[in-house]
Design an enzyme around this catalytic site. Sequence first.
Site, mmCIF file in Angstrom:
data_model
loop_
_atom_site.group_PDB
_atom_site.id
_atom_site.type_symbol
_atom_site.label_atom_id
_atom_site.label_comp_id
_atom_site.label_asym_id
_atom_site.label_seq_id
_atom_site.Cartn_x
_atom_site.Cartn_y
_atom_site.Cartn_z
ATOM 1 N N GLU A 1 9.140 4.346 2.846
ATOM 2 C CA GLU A 1 8.063 4.040 2.564
ATOM 3 C C GLU A 1 7.144 3.723 3.770
ATOM 4 O OE1 GLU A 1 6.201 0.387 -0.252
ATOM 5 O OE2 GLU A 1 7.785 0.031 1.043
ATOM 6 N N LYS B 1 4.232 3.234 -7.331
ATOM 7 C CA LYS B 1 5.038 2.030 -7.366
ATOM 8 C C LYS B 1 4.708 1.096 -8.700
ATOM 9 C CE LYS B 1 6.821 -1.296 -3.920
ATOM 10 N NZ LYS B 1 6.545 -1.817 -2.455
ATOM 11 N N CYS C 1 10.965 0.738 -2.678
ATOM 12 C CA CYS C 1 11.207 -0.614 -1.994
ATOM 13 C C CYS C 1 11.461 -1.564 -3.169
ATOM 14 C CB CYS C 1 10.180 -0.855 -1.055
ATOM 15 S SG CYS C 1 10.657 -2.068 -0.056
#
Length: 278
Positions: A41, A110, A151
Amino acid sequence: MTRVSVVQLGSSADRNANLATIEKSLRTAAENGSAFAFLPEASIYRGPYDPVHVEAEDGPVLGRMSELARELELNVVLGGVWTPGVDPEHADNSCLVFDRTGQIAARYRKVHLFRLDRSGEPADDEAAFTRPGDRTVALRAGELTIGLSVCYDLRFPELYRNLADAGATVLSVPANFSAYTGPAHWEVLLRARAIENLCYVVAPAQIGTDPTGFAAYGHSLVVDPWGNVVARAGDEPAVLTVDVDPALVQARRLELRSPQHARPDVYAHPARIEELDG
């Protein structure tokens, strides 16, 4: 077998310097014979949010990523980059997969946005400038099916079960994971996601402190479907290259069929609460 490389970076706010480091890492991955390179990321830019760093898919920096994928004949999973959203005040944190021809083969936004509230410090609140995604995405790629995430998604096992149910054999977790939570949470969560879903997990990570003062944990990992760590980076930039074996995924899933034993019909109902008298 499919050879893959997991890249650990210490990206900064200097996009040109980051691109130079990314190019060097991708060339190493290609020289190692990898079919895929996984980048963390915030690879292209890691610093305070600024709309100038929100880039359309046909922009110059993403265009350079496309050129590198095509030149090196390498599939590149760009872990997280700000792309335009429907709301001009909130970008999408997008994972983009470039195929060997330089085309974008998959896009994932995300879903879970990071927030950390530490006593006496300003909150780290990704939702202040980022819009959450609303779809899970997996990519069929030859003998592999790759489930995409970014993440903070790592903390939500439901997402990865959804991807495994869709056929994922590799779970991609590119990260800029906090050095505050990383020592206790990073490896154990990655290994748990591998064990729960009997999948490989590939987790490229950032290292070092960005211009906002956010410190990243590093320690990129590759975990096999039994939860064994098969490659690990430390606190320096690295390119981890491993062979991923889809036959091992199938063998483990025949041995231990726990994903098939899940009971979503039961979990859909609130728990019954009993009272203890006396």
